[in-house]
Design a protein around this motif. Structure first.
Motif, PDB file in Angstrom:
ATOM      1  N   ASN A 166      55.961  16.434  37.998  1.00  0.00           N
ATOM      2  CA  ASN A 166      54.559  16.669  37.700  1.00  0.00           C
ATOM      3  C   ASN A 166      53.844  18.050  38.339  1.00  0.00           C
ATOM      4  N   PRO A 167      54.428  19.396  38.156  1.00  0.00           N
ATOM      5  CA  PRO A 167      53.917  20.548  38.822  1.00  0.00           C
ATOM      6  C   PRO A 167      52.598  20.893  38.545  1.00  0.00           C
ATOM      7  N   ILE A 168      51.860  21.656  39.324  1.00  0.00           N
ATOM      8  CA  ILE A 168      50.621  22.179  39.274  1.00  0.00           C
ATOM      9  C   ILE A 168      50.811  23.716  39.444  1.00  0.00           C
ATOM     10  N   ALA A 169      50.261  24.597  38.472  1.00  0.00           N
ATOM     11  CA  ALA A 169      50.588  26.001  39.105  1.00  0.00           C
ATOM     12  C   ALA A 169      49.220  26.654  38.669  1.00  0.00           C
ATOM     13  N   PHE A 170      48.849  27.771  39.404  1.00  0.00           N
ATOM     14  CA  PHE A 170      47.553  28.195  39.577  1.00  0.00           C
ATOM     15  C   PHE A 170      47.897  29.799  39.730  1.00  0.00           C
ATOM     16  N   ALA A 171      47.087  30.619  39.050  1.00  0.00           N
ATOM     17  CA  ALA A 171      47.046  32.092  39.033  1.00  0.00           C
ATOM     18  C   ALA A 171      45.569  32.741  39.058  1.00  0.00           C
ATOM     19  N   ALA A 172      45.333  33.844  40.037  1.00  0.00           N
ATOM     20  CA  ALA A 172      44.294  34.391  39.867  1.00  0.00           C
ATOM     21  C   ALA A 172      44.399  35.731  40.368  1.00  0.00           C
ATOM     22  N   PRO A 173      43.810  36.580  39.643  1.00  0.00           N
ATOM     23  CA  PRO A 173      43.814  38.079  40.033  1.00  0.00           C
ATOM     24  C   PRO A 173      43.288  38.650  41.373  1.00  0.00           C
ATOM     25  N   CYS A 174      43.677  39.456  41.787  1.00  0.00           N
ATOM     26  CA  CYS A 174      43.479  39.814  43.207  1.00  0.00           C
ATOM     27  C   CYS A 174      43.654  41.428  43.328  1.00  0.00           C
ATOM     28  N   ALA A 175      42.268  42.025  43.659  1.00  0.00           N
ATOM     29  CA  ALA A 175      42.130  43.540  43.697  1.00  0.00           C
ATOM     30  C   ALA A 175      43.065  44.119  44.649  1.00  0.00           C
ATOM     31  N   GLY A 176      43.893  45.296  44.017  1.00  0.00           N
ATOM     32  CA  GLY A 176      44.875  46.206  44.637  1.00  0.00           C
ATOM     33  C   GLY A 176      46.179  45.401  45.223  1.00  0.00           C
ATOM     34  N   SER A 177      46.336  44.319  44.798  1.00  0.00           N
ATOM     35  CA  SER A 177      47.642  43.711  45.023  1.00  0.00           C
ATOM     36  C   SER A 177      48.148  42.755  43.933  1.00  0.00           C
ATOM     37  N   ASP A 178      49.145  42.099  44.244  1.00  0.00           N
ATOM     38  CA  ASP A 178      50.097  41.132  43.328  1.00  0.00           C
ATOM     39  C   ASP A 178      48.646  40.056  43.165  1.00  0.00           C
ATOM     40  N   VAL A 286      30.617  36.364  37.131  1.00  0.00           N
ATOM     41  CA  VAL A 286      30.654  37.409  38.144  1.00  0.00           C
ATOM     42  C   VAL A 286      31.039  38.754  37.966  1.00  0.00           C
ATOM     43  N   GLY A 287      31.019  39.055  36.679  1.00  0.00           N
ATOM     44  CA  GLY A 287      31.303  40.519  36.425  1.00  0.00           C
ATOM     45  C   GLY A 287      32.711  40.671  36.725  1.00  0.00           C
ATOM     46  N   ASN A 288      32.907  41.859  37.313  1.00  0.00           N
ATOM     47  CA  ASN A 288      34.332  42.179  38.014  1.00  0.00           C
ATOM     48  C   ASN A 288      34.354  41.800  39.175  1.00  0.00           C
ATOM     49  N   ARG A 289      33.470  41.306  39.854  1.00  0.00           N
ATOM     50  CA  ARG A 289      33.710  40.941  41.381  1.00  0.00           C
ATOM     51  C   ARG A 289      34.736  39.961  41.643  1.00  0.00           C
ATOM     52  N   PHE A 290      35.198  39.135  40.656  1.00  0.00           N
ATOM     53  CA  PHE A 290      36.326  38.039  41.249  1.00  0.00           C
ATOM     54  C   PHE A 290      37.310  38.803  42.044  1.00  0.00           C
ATOM     55  N   ALA A 291      38.113  39.813  41.286  1.00  0.00           N
ATOM     56  CA  ALA A 291      39.383  39.927  42.165  1.00  0.00           C
ATOM     57  C   ALA A 291      39.088  40.744  43.455  1.00  0.00           C
ATOM     58  N   GLU A 292      37.791  41.409  43.522  1.00  0.00           N
ATOM     59  CA  GLU A 292      37.594  41.702  44.814  1.00  0.00           C
ATOM     60  C   GLU A 292      37.454  40.793  45.923  1.00  0.00           C
ATOM     61  N   ARG A 293      36.590  39.529  45.456  1.00  0.00           N
ATOM     62  CA  ARG A 293      36.292  38.370  46.295  1.00  0.00           C
ATOM     63  C   ARG A 293      37.547  37.676  46.727  1.00  0.00           C
ATOM     64  N   SER A 294      38.543  37.593  45.470  1.00  0.00           N
ATOM     65  CA  SER A 294      39.791  37.036  45.854  1.00  0.00           C
ATOM     66  C   SER A 294      40.614  37.725  47.064  1.00  0.00           C
TER      67      SER A 294
END
Lengths: 341, 341
Positions: A166-178, A286-294
């Motif tokens: 029973n795996p859990i996978a998660f993905a989120a963008p990150c500015a300027g990187s993988d 949060v507009g386009n700020r998510f990846a910067e926060r990440s």
């Protein structure tokens, strides 16, 4: 745990490996779109050094297809249920082509509603889960997926196995990187890694599993021969595994990990269950700020001494594979060529 | 870990405890709706034997309100962003009244879109998380919530604390019985339980935390005095804690656990962060069958020997409290009466 070959190795260009695997899937009864989805997934795992879900899995795929347990020709049926809800009946085929068939609609809904869910049932998932979520992060979306599997994990406080890995996978963008991507079995160890350890004759760390009498064991073969895995992290990992059963099976209309009976299909290997994927569009709040926060979170994790982000090894292996080709053993390559005919 | 009083105990009817706590919150600067939400939450935790989030928390609430760090008068601003997305600015107040203000809209969206998300930011959460999700299951919905807190957990592989205890709570309906509800810190232990152990002079099990030099310790006071907790389940729990930071802070627009600075507010106790709640309507894909399937999973968990479901103890304590009154110590009751004026 890694399946790094200890014998002669071969390097193969990613596209060539993908084409080779695609031929194997087509030859063993998959229609073109199914073969393409599975080959891409499996070649990606091998490329990224995720060997327990790389070409190591191909004999299992072939075996399960030949057993008649899974339908390589199945055409998934996509239902548009609501502004945030897509359901797919995989029709007894693999989960990946079901996701592929619904993906565009799912993304459109997530962008419009802010969040959307894809519920897949009547599906077989035999692969790593991160390839299902990572592409959403590449598009700026946040994705969470769970899939239940087959009885091999003893719930915390119980005596016999019931849950899948029973795996859990998660993905989120990150500015300027993988992107930030992780994929974790809720068992103490992934089933594929137990199989690899058994094949290599290695012992496991303590706390991974029990033998067929329910006694703790470090012998991977004893876990495979009627034994079972334990959840990771005691009662907490066990509760998460239960949650995966509820989300991936009860909510989708798929089987629980303990419900399917493949006894009439010798050679069957793939769990016939369900999968849930939740996709959120961070731009809604949060507009386009998510990846910067990440990116800021990653920066701070590194500042407190973290050497390697979850999932980072895959991206490093991917870079290396792009330069040098995807690594597998000569024996594995020959086996694949034989299966491709 | 339990705060079972070892001195004289008092029993108080739930409604009376709630009224008493409400008076305390009003007297210390909360408007009526805020006092009501917090009193219900805190009294519920005490009633259910979740003592680390019961009346034990009241002096902390009073202290943080008196410090001016949190605004008990704040009126949350609800934004209807999309068919599946609600955002609330808690305006520097508590998270519970922010949820209360948006709850009806959130449920309507989940029923219409099939899934909906509530993103709360600029909020203080100082309570158990299960009271936020359990009511959704009572209405036949599935709910998942995460909230980040304040730096006290060392990411796996790092040297210094960064994450909060970052709990995950989940609730799902179950036919013919209490809903399935769990609430787990992604730290090896909840912060409240460390505080309780310190107060009682008890040692902790191994693997819970480190002292101010980063060395493993079983002394709860050493964890509180500049030490830190570890994540549960090694790198997996650590990855989940990271996910909670991304969902509860980056996605909502709230602070990460390490970002707020309360140094100008002596007595401040509450983390100023964010909270995410995802609500799914299972009726969209499986009609009314979800709760039956959920029941079947519980039945099978019991069949393999599980003695107690996650969260079950709370429901048993709740039954007992309904019969005998809510238990607290005489000293605690006197303290509460003093604070109520």
């Amino acid at each position: 745990m890694s399946a790094r070959p200890d014998t002669a190795v071969a390097q193969i260009v990613f596209a060539d490996l993908q084409a080779l695997l695609q031929r194997i899937f087509v030859r063993h009864g998959c229609r073109a779109e199914v073969a393409q989805a599975l080959a891409f997934n499996c070649a990606s795992a091998q490329r990224d050094g995720a060997h327990s879900h790389g070409v190591f899995r191909i004999p299992g795929y072939v075996s399960t297809l030949e057993s008649g347990w899974v339908d390589g020709q199945a055409v998934p049926a996509v239902e548009n249920l609501a502004s945030g809800y897509v359901r797919v009946d995989a029709k007894g085929g693999f989960a990946q082509p079901a996701l592929a068939a619904a993906r565009e609609l799912l993304v459109a809904k997530a962008r419009s509603a802010g969040i959307a869910v894809l519920a897949i049932h009547n599906s077989h998932h035999f692969a790593a889960l991160w390839p299902d979520v990572e592409p959403f992060a590449d598009e700026g979306l946040v994705a969470l997926s769970v899939v239940n599997s087959m009885t091999c994990v003893v719930p915390h406080g119980a005596r016999q196995p019931l849950f899948g890995t029973n795996p859990i996978a998660f993905a989120a963008p990150c500015a300027g990187s993988d992107p930030i991507v992780f994929d974790m079995a809720t068992s103490a160890m992934a089933h594929g890694d137990v199989q690899i350890a058994a094949r290599k004759g290695e012992l496991l760390p303590e706390g991974m599993g029990v033998d067929n009498k329910g006694e703790p064991t470090c012998d991977p073969q004893a876990i495979l021969d009627g034994g079972a895995l334990l959840p990771f992290g005691g009662h907490k990992g066990s509760a998460l595994s239960m949650m995966v059963e509820l989300l991936a099976a009860a909510l989708t209309g798929g089987n629980f990990s303990f419900e399917f009976d493949w006894s009439q299909h010798p050679g069957a290997k793939t769990p016939w269950t369900g999968q849930l994927i939740i996709v959120i569009d961070p731009a809604k709040s949060v507009g386009n700020r998510f990846a910067e926060r990440s990116r800021e979170l990653v920066r701070q994790m590194q500042a407190v001494g973290l050497q390697r982000m979850p999932g980072e090894r895959r991206f490093r292996e991917r870079e290396q594979s792009a330069k040098e080709g995807v690594t597998l053993t000569v024996a594995e390559l020959e086996q694949l060529q034989g299966l491709a005919g």
